[in-house]
Design a protein around this motif. Structure first.
Motif, mmCIF file in Angstrom:
data_model
loop_
_atom_site.group_PDB
_atom_site.id
_atom_site.type_symbol
_atom_site.label_atom_id
_atom_site.label_comp_id
_atom_site.label_asym_id
_atom_site.label_seq_id
_atom_site.Cartn_x
_atom_site.Cartn_y
_atom_site.Cartn_z
ATOM 1 N N GLY A 50 41.912 49.604 30.561
ATOM 2 C CA GLY A 50 41.513 50.087 29.246
ATOM 3 C C GLY A 50 42.314 49.519 28.097
ATOM 4 O O GLY A 50 41.857 49.509 26.949
ATOM 5 N N SER A 51 43.517 49.009 28.363
ATOM 6 C CA SER A 51 44.365 48.505 27.289
ATOM 7 C C SER A 51 43.962 47.110 26.820
ATOM 8 O O SER A 51 44.418 46.653 25.778
ATOM 9 C CB SER A 51 45.828 48.470 27.756
ATOM 10 N N LEU A 52 43.113 46.416 27.559
ATOM 11 C CA LEU A 52 42.678 45.074 27.192
ATOM 12 C C LEU A 52 41.319 45.144 26.494
ATOM 13 O O LEU A 52 40.428 45.899 26.915
ATOM 14 C CB LEU A 52 42.569 44.188 28.426
ATOM 15 N N ASP A 53 41.143 44.342 25.436
ATOM 16 C CA ASP A 53 39.843 44.292 24.781
ATOM 17 C C ASP A 53 38.928 43.340 25.544
ATOM 18 O O ASP A 53 39.345 42.620 26.458
ATOM 19 C CB ASP A 53 39.975 43.881 23.317
ATOM 20 N N SER A 54 37.659 43.323 25.159
ATOM 21 C CA SER A 54 36.651 42.559 25.907
ATOM 22 C C SER A 54 36.916 41.063 25.858
ATOM 23 O O SER A 54 36.660 40.351 26.848
ATOM 24 C CB SER A 54 35.261 42.875 25.343
ATOM 25 N N SER A 55 37.440 40.567 24.744
ATOM 26 C CA SER A 55 37.680 39.124 24.625
ATOM 27 C C SER A 55 38.737 38.660 25.608
ATOM 28 O O SER A 55 38.600 37.603 26.253
ATOM 29 C CB SER A 55 38.095 38.782 23.193
ATOM 30 N N ARG A 56 39.846 39.416 25.760
ATOM 31 C CA ARG A 56 40.918 39.024 26.678
ATOM 32 C C ARG A 56 40.460 39.152 28.141
ATOM 33 O O ARG A 56 40.844 38.353 28.993
ATOM 34 C CB ARG A 56 42.159 39.873 26.426
ATOM 35 N N LYS A 57 39.621 40.140 28.406
ATOM 36 C CA LYS A 57 39.073 40.263 29.755
ATOM 37 C C LYS A 57 38.177 39.075 30.084
ATOM 38 O O LYS A 57 38.167 38.567 31.209
ATOM 39 C CB LYS A 57 38.296 41.567 29.888
ATOM 40 N N LEU A 58 37.405 38.627 29.089
ATOM 41 C CA LEU A 58 36.541 37.478 29.306
ATOM 42 C C LEU A 58 37.359 36.217 29.551
ATOM 43 O O LEU A 58 37.013 35.390 30.413
ATOM 44 C CB LEU A 58 35.610 37.298 28.096
ATOM 45 N N VAL A 59 38.456 36.061 28.809
ATOM 46 C CA VAL A 59 39.341 34.908 29.023
ATOM 47 C C VAL A 59 39.914 34.925 30.436
ATOM 48 O O VAL A 59 39.970 33.895 31.132
ATOM 49 C CB VAL A 59 40.469 34.902 27.970
ATOM 50 N N PHE A 60 40.350 36.076 30.896
ATOM 51 C CA PHE A 60 40.893 36.204 32.245
ATOM 52 C C PHE A 60 39.812 35.899 33.295
ATOM 53 O O PHE A 60 40.076 35.237 34.309
ATOM 54 C CB PHE A 60 41.450 37.612 32.445
ATOM 55 N N PHE A 61 38.582 36.391 33.038
ATOM 56 C CA PHE A 61 37.479 36.163 33.974
ATOM 57 C C PHE A 61 37.196 34.675 34.103
ATOM 58 O O PHE A 61 37.005 34.155 35.213
ATOM 59 C CB PHE A 61 36.231 36.915 33.496
ATOM 60 N N ARG A 62 37.169 33.962 32.987
ATOM 61 C CA ARG A 62 36.928 32.522 33.024
ATOM 62 C C ARG A 62 38.080 31.789 33.706
ATOM 63 O O ARG A 62 37.866 30.798 34.425
ATOM 64 C CB ARG A 62 36.726 32.015 31.595
ATOM 65 N N TRP A 63 39.289 32.257 33.462
ATOM 66 C CA TRP A 63 40.450 31.631 34.088
ATOM 67 C C TRP A 63 40.375 31.763 35.605
ATOM 68 O O TRP A 63 40.646 30.810 36.333
ATOM 69 C CB TRP A 63 41.725 32.292 33.551
ATOM 70 N N CYS A 64 39.944 32.933 36.058
ATOM 71 C CA CYS A 64 39.799 33.127 37.500
ATOM 72 C C CYS A 64 38.722 32.217 38.098
ATOM 73 O O CYS A 64 38.834 31.771 39.247
ATOM 74 C CB CYS A 64 39.460 34.582 37.811
ATOM 75 N N SER A 65 37.667 31.944 37.299
ATOM 76 C CA SER A 65 36.580 31.108 37.787
ATOM 77 C C SER A 65 37.040 29.691 38.089
ATOM 78 O O SER A 65 36.434 28.990 38.919
ATOM 79 C CB SER A 65 35.444 31.061 36.760
ATOM 80 N N LEU A 66 38.126 29.258 37.429
ATOM 81 C CA LEU A 66 38.615 27.895 37.611
ATOM 82 C C LEU A 66 39.556 27.744 38.792
ATOM 83 O O LEU A 66 39.977 26.621 39.117
ATOM 84 C CB LEU A 66 39.325 27.439 36.324
ATOM 85 N N ARG A 67 39.937 28.836 39.422
ATOM 86 C CA ARG A 67 40.842 28.760 40.570
ATOM 87 C C ARG A 67 40.096 28.250 41.805
ATOM 88 O O ARG A 67 38.964 28.697 42.080
ATOM 89 C CB ARG A 67 41.462 30.143 40.855
ATOM 90 N N GLN A 68 40.744 27.341 42.542
ATOM 91 C CA GLN A 68 40.096 26.712 43.684
ATOM 92 C C GLN A 68 39.915 27.679 44.857
ATOM 93 O O GLN A 68 38.922 27.617 45.585
ATOM 94 C CB GLN A 68 40.917 25.497 44.135
ATOM 95 N N ASN A 69 40.879 28.542 45.049
ATOM 96 C CA ASN A 69 40.842 29.438 46.204
ATOM 97 C C ASN A 69 40.190 30.795 45.909
ATOM 98 O O ASN A 69 40.351 31.751 46.664
ATOM 99 C CB ASN A 69 42.254 29.660 46.740
ATOM 100 N N TYR A 70 39.479 30.881 44.759
ATOM 101 C CA TYR A 70 38.866 32.171 44.409
ATOM 102 C C TYR A 70 37.447 31.925 43.887
ATOM 103 O O TYR A 70 37.176 30.959 43.175
ATOM 104 C CB TYR A 70 39.677 32.903 43.337
ATOM 105 N N LYS A 71 36.546 32.848 44.225
ATOM 106 C CA LYS A 71 35.160 32.785 43.768
ATOM 107 C C LYS A 71 34.692 34.196 43.410
ATOM 108 O O LYS A 71 34.858 35.126 44.207
ATOM 109 C CB LYS A 71 34.272 32.208 44.867
ATOM 110 N N HIS A 72 34.133 34.315 42.222
ATOM 111 C CA HIS A 72 33.670 35.642 41.765
ATOM 112 C C HIS A 72 32.546 36.154 42.653
ATOM 113 O O HIS A 72 31.680 35.403 43.097
ATOM 114 C CB HIS A 72 33.182 35.578 40.321
ATOM 115 N N SER A 73 32.563 37.453 42.854
ATOM 116 C CA SER A 73 31.514 38.115 43.631
ATOM 117 C C SER A 73 30.519 38.792 42.698
ATOM 118 O O SER A 73 30.707 38.829 41.470
ATOM 119 C CB SER A 73 32.144 39.151 44.565
ATOM 120 N N ALA A 74 29.482 39.354 43.267
ATOM 121 C CA ALA A 74 28.486 40.095 42.469
ATOM 122 C C ALA A 74 29.131 41.285 41.775
ATOM 123 O O ALA A 74 28.768 41.644 40.650
ATOM 124 C CB ALA A 74 27.346 40.548 43.366
ATOM 125 N N CYS A 75 30.150 41.917 42.422
ATOM 126 C CA CYS A 75 30.816 43.072 41.813
ATOM 127 C C CYS A 75 31.596 42.685 40.574
ATOM 128 O O CYS A 75 31.572 43.397 39.562
ATOM 129 C CB CYS A 75 31.753 43.719 42.847
#
Length: 813
Positions: free
Chosen positions: A79-104
Motif C-alpha cells: 500500500g505504501s507504493l503508488d501505481s507508477s512505482r509498482k509499474l516500474v518494478f513490474f517492468r523491471w521484473c519482466s526483464l529478468r532472465q530467470n523470471y517470467k510473469h504469471s497470470a496472477c
C-alpha cells in the motif's frame, strides 16, 4: 530469535545498496524463506523503490534478489507504493532472465492500474500486448476488471479499443465469457453507439438461448447492462428495437430483471401507449414481492403514463392511494408529473390544489412546475391568476424565470386579447439581453404580427432576429410565407430568404415551391368544390363507432371489484392492473393538438410544407387546390398527419359538405394514429351545424371515456351546438361544468349563450348571461353589440305586442 537473526541477515540495505551474506545465499538455495523473512525483503524493496533512482539500486543487485511469483505479488500489493512505482518494478521484473510473469501477477498489475485508469491508458494496452508475447492467457475476470476500470473513469473509447485488440489478437471468441460483454454494452450505450450495442446483445442472446436448449448453462450480460441498453433504446426512441429486446428477453426467461428493469419497461412501454403491458408488469412486481415490490419510482412512472395517455382522473386516484396506503411519500417528481398532467388537460383547479399541497409539505417548486401552471392558467383564460402566480414565483419564492417562462406569458397575453401588453413585455425583455429571449420568443411575436396583417413589422423583426444570432427556423418562415401569400407579396420572399441562415432550409423551400407550382398547374375540375378521393359517408355514427366504448364493461368491473384484495396497499392500482387486458387496443387519444409545422428537420419538411400550403388554400376557400395538393403528395408517399386531415375536414364542414367531411374522418381513422382533441372539436362543430346535438353529446361522452378533456374551444363549440339544437338546459349545465373545471368563459362563450337564448325568446336568461359577462370583467366585442341590438328590438317588439293586446281588450270591453 535465531530465526529472526538469520532472516535479518538475508538482505540489509547499506547506503542504498544491497549486501547478501554467504549464509543467506546458502539458505536461499537450500530452504524456503520464512514468512518473516519475506516481509523484510518486501519492505526493503518497497523502501528502495520509494527513493529517487531506486530502480537503479535494484538493478545493481539484481542477481542477489530471489524473484518469485509470491514476492512480486507482495510488492504489487504494497500500500505504501503508488501505481507508477509498482509499474516500474513490474517492468523491471519482466526483464529478468530467470523470471517470467504469471497470470496472477498480470492480474494484480491490471488491478493496480485500473484504480487510476485515466493515468495508465497506454500502459494497460502495453500490458495486454505483453501477455501475448509471454504466452499468458487473459482470463475473463481480468478482462472484465480492465473494462470496468475504464468505464468507471468514463474512458469508453479505451473500452472498445481493448475489446477490439483482445478479440483480434489475444483470444478466440469461443473463449470469451459472455459476462465480459456487460461493461462493453454499457460503454457502447453511453457513447451513443446504440446500434452496435444492440447487435452484440442480440447475438449474445441468440447464443445463450441455443446453449440453454442444449442443456449447457451460459450467462448473458447482467441486469445493469440490460437496463442500460433498454434506457438507451428508450432515449433514442427506437421503439421497435426496444420491443424486440423486451420480447426476446421475456420469451427466453434469461433476463435478470430487477426492480429497475421493471420500472424502465413500465415507463417506456406506457409512454408509447401500451398501458395494458405497463399495468401487467406492475401486477407481476406485486406478485413476485420482496425486492421486486413497486417503489416510488414505479408509482411515478405509472402516474406519468396515466397522465400522458389522458387518464388524469385515474392518475389523481392513484396519487391519493400512494399517499394513503402504499408506504411511500410523494416526492418532487410526483408533484411535477401531476401538475403538468392537470395543467395540460385543463384541470387547473386540481393543479393549483396539488401545488398548494406541494408547498405545504416543504417541497420547493422549480421553474418547470411554475411554467406548467402558468401555461394552464393562460389557456384557461385566468389572466389575473397567472400574473399573481408569476409575481409569487419571482418575488416570494425566488425562482428564476427562464426564456420559456416569458414565452408562455407573451403567448398567453396574445391569446387573452392583451396584444399591447404582450408586445411591450417582448420589447422590455429584448432590452435586457439575449438571456431573456430566444428564437421561440421571436417566432411567437412574428406569428401574431402576421395574423394581424402587420407583415412589414414581422419582416423587420426577422431581420432583428437574425442580427441577434437566432436561427430563423421553419416555424417562423411558415408564418411569414402564409402572410405574404395572402397579401400577394411574393416579391418579399426574397427579402425573407436573405435572413434565413439554415443552409438547407432556403434551397429546400424554393425547390419545394417550384415543384408544387408545377404539379398544381393542372388542378382538379372546378365543377366540384371537394375531392372525390374522400367517399361520402351518410351515417357519422357509423364512423365514430359510438356504440363501442373503450375500457371495461359492467360485468368486468363487477368481477374486478369482487376479486379486489381489501388488504392490498394499492387496491385501485390492482383494479387497473386486473382490467388491463380489457383496455381498448385501438388507436389511442392524443392530448396534444396537431400542429401545422413540426420543425423536426428534413424528415418532416415535406409534410410541414404540405400543411403550410393547405392552410393557405383552405383559408382562401380553394378546396379543389387543397385536395389536389393532398392527392399529389399522398401519391408521392408523404404521409399526412392529424393536422392535415383536421384542416381539410374543417373546411368541408364550413362549406356544408358534411357527408364528404365524414369521409375525411373515415380516411383519417384508417391512416393516422392517434386522433387528437382538434379532431373531436371539428366533429362537434360539424354535428352542431347539422343540428345533430344528440350526436354531439355522444361525442363528448366518447371523449371522456377515452381520457380526453375539453378545452375552451371545445366547450364553446358544444355549448353552441346544444343551444342551437334547443337543448338549453344541457348547454347551461355544460357552462357550469366549464367554470367548475377551472376554465374561465371568454367573450365567445358569453356571446354564444346570449345569442342562442335571445333567438329562442329566453330574454331573461340572455340578460342574465350578459350580467355575468360584465361582472366577470370580460370585455364585450362587436358580436356582443349585435346581440344586444337584437335583444333590444325583441324586447321592444314584445312590449308593442303586449300593449296592442291590452288595447284590443279595452276596446272590446
Amino acid at each position: 530469535m535465531a530465526v529472526l537473526r538469520n532472516s535479518a541477515a538475508f538482505i540489509l540495505p547499506i547506503g542504498g545498496r544491497f549486501r547478501f551474506t554467504t549464509a543467506a545465499e546458502k539458505a536461499a538455495k537450500s530452504a524456503p524463506v520464512s514468512e518473516l523473512g519475506d516481509l523484510l525483503v518486501v519492505a526493503s524493496i518497497a523502501k528502495t523503490l520509494s527513493k529517487p533512482g531506486g530502480i537503479h539500486d535494484l538493478e545493481k543487485n539484481a542477481d542477489s534478489i530471489p524473484l518469485c511469483e509470491d514476492l512480486v505479488l507482495r510488492v504489487l500489493r504494497r500500500g505504501s507504493l503508488d501505481s507508477s512505482r509498482k509499474l516500474v518494478f513490474f517492468r523491471w521484473c519482466s526483464l529478468r532472465q530467470n523470471y517470467k510473469h504469471s497470470a496472477c501477477t498480470y492480474s494484480q498489475m491490471f488491478k493496480v492500474l485500473c484504480l487510476v485508469p485515466h493515468q495508465h491508458h497506454d500502459d494497460v494496452h502495453e500490458l495486454v500486448a505483453a501477455m501475448r508475447s509471454d504466452g499468458v492467457a487473459l482470463d475473463s475476470p481480468t478482462l472484465k476488471m480492465i473494462l470496468d476500470g475504464f468505464i468507471k473513469a468514463g474512458k469508453y473509447d479505451s473500452v472498445l479499443e481493448v475489446l477490439d485488440f483482445v478479440e483480434r489478437e489475444l483470444i478466440g471468441a469461443s473463449c470469451f465469457s459472455p459476462d465480459v460483454y456487460s461493461p462493453v454494452l454499457v460503454a457502447l450505450v453511453r457513447k451513443n453507439q446504440i446500434s452496435i450495442a444492440l447487435s452484440i446483445f442480440l447475438k449474445l442472446l441468440d447464443s445463450a438461448m441455443l446453449a440453454a436448449n442444449g442443456g449447457d448453462a451460459i450467462a448473458i450480460p447482467d441486469a445493469i447492462a440490460c437496463n442500460e441498453l433498454l434506457v438507451g433504446l428508450k432515449k433514442s426512441d427506437m421503439r421497435d428495437e426496444f420491443r424486440q429486446v423486451y420480447s426476446n428477453l421475456r420469451k427466453s426467461k434469461l433476463f435478470p430483471m430487477d426492480r429497475w428493469g421493471y420500472n424502465i419497461c413500465i415507463h417506456a412501454l406506457g409512454c408509447w401507449g401500451e398501458l395494458s403491458t405497463a399495468l401487467g408488469l406492475f401486477k407481476e412486481m406485486k406478485e413476485r414481492g420482496g425486492p421486486f415490490d413497486p417503489d416510488l419510482c414505479t408509482y411515478n412512472s405509472l402516474v406519468h403514463v396515466l397522465c400522458l395517455l389522458g387518464k388524469v382522473k385515474d392518475a389523481l386516484v392513484v396519487w391519493e392511494e400512494l399517499k394513503a396506503s402504499s408506504g411511500h411519500e410523494p416526492d418532487e417528481f410526483t408533484y411535477r408529473i401531476l401538475i403538468q398532467g392537470c395543467s395540460k388537460s385543463y384541470r387547473v383547479n386540481d393543479a393549483m390544489r396539488i401545488f398548494t399541497e406541494m408547498q405545504y409539505n416543504g417541497i420547493r417548486a422549480g421553474t418547470v412546475v411554475y411554467n406548467s401552471l402558468l401555461d394552464g392558467l393562460m389557456k384557461s383564460r385566468k389572466l389575473m391568476e397567472a400574473c399573481n402566480l408569476f409575481e409569487k414565483m419571482v418575488d416570494d419564492d425566488g425562482v428564476r424565470a427562464s426564456c420559456w417562462t416569458y414565452n408562455i406569458l407573451i403567448h398567453g397575453l396574445y391569446k387573452n386579447g392583451r396584444e399591447e401588453a404582450a408586445y411591450t413585455m417582448f420589447c422590455d425583455l429584448k432590452r435586457k439581453g439575449n438571456s431573456f429571449v430566444d428564437g421561440v420568443t421571436y417566432s411567437i411575436v412574428v406569428l401574431h404580427l402576421c395574423r394581424e396583417n402587420q407583415v412589414e413589422e414581422a419582416l423587420q423583426l426577422v431581420e432583428e432576429m437574425e442580427g441577434r444570432g437566432f436561427v430563423v427556423d421553419l416555424v417562423t418562415v411558415t408564418s411569414l410565407v402564409i402572410a405574404l401569400y395572402r397579401r400577394g407579396r411574393w416579391d418579399r420572399v426574397e427579402r425573407l430568404m436573405r435572413h434565413v441562415r439554415d443552409g438547407n432550409l432556403v434551397p429546400s423551400i424554393l425547390k419545394w415551391k417550384s415543384s408544387m407550382e408545377a404539379s398544381m398547374s393542372s388542378p382538379q375540375s372546378r365543377k366540384r368544390d371537394f375531392a372525390p378521393m374522400f367517399p361520402s359517408v351518410s351515417d357519422v355514427a357509423e364512423v365514430l363507432n359510438l356504440g363501442k366504448t373503450g375500457g371495461i364493461g359492467g360485468d368486468d368491473a363487477k368481477k374486478s371489484s369482487d376479486e379486489a384484495d381489501e388488504w392490498s396497499s394499492s387496491p385501485y392500482m390492482d383494479m387497473l392492473a386486473n382490467r388491463s387486458t380489457s383496455y381498448r387496443s385501438s388507436q389511442p387519444l392524443s392530448l396534444c393538438r396537431g400542429v401545422r409545422v413540426l420543425g423536426k428537420g428534413e424528415e418532416s419538411f415535406d409534410i410541414d410544407m404540405v400543411n403550410t400550403y393547405l392552410s393557405i388554400f383552405l383559408a382562401k376557400g380553394k378546396l379543389s387546390l387543397a385536395c389536389k395538393l393532398f392527392e399529389i403528395f399522398t401519391n408521392m408517399g408523404v404521409n399526412p398527419v392529424s393536422y392535415t386531415y383536421n384542416s381539410i375536414m374543417s373546411s368541408f364542414i364550413k362549406k356544408g359538405y358534411f357527408k364528404e367531411a365524414w369521409g375525411v374522418l373515415h380516411a383519417m381513422g384508417e391512416a393516422v394514429s392517434p386522433s387528437d382533441i382538434a379532431t373531436y372539436s371539428v366533429v362537434v362543430q360539424g354535428l352542431g351545424k347539422m343540428g345533430r346535438a344528440d350526436l354531439a353529446k355522444a361525442v363528448l361522452d366518447k371523449l371522456n371515456e377515452e381520457g380526453g378533456y375539453l378545452d375552451i374551444v371545445m366547450y364553446n363549440t358544444l355549448i353552441n351546438a346544444l343551444g342551437k339544437g334547443g337543448r338549453f338546459d344541457e348547454a347551461v349545465e355544460l357552462f357550469k361544468q366549464m367554470k367548475s373545471s377551472g376554465i374561465n368563459p371568454d367573450v365567445f362563450t358569453y356571446n354564444t349563450l346570449i345569442q342562442v337564448h335571445g333567438k329562442a325568446g329566453r330574454l331573461k336568461e340572455a340578460y342574465g348571461f350578459l350580467k355575468m359577462m360584465l361582472d366577470a370583467g370580460c370585455a364585450p366585442n362587436h358580436v356582443t353589440d349585435t346581440s344586444l341590438d337584437f335583444l333590444e328590438k325583441e324586447i321592444e317588439r314584445r312590449r308593442y305586442s303586449k300593449a296592442s293586446i291590452i288595447r284590443s281588450n279595452g276596446d272590446h270591453l
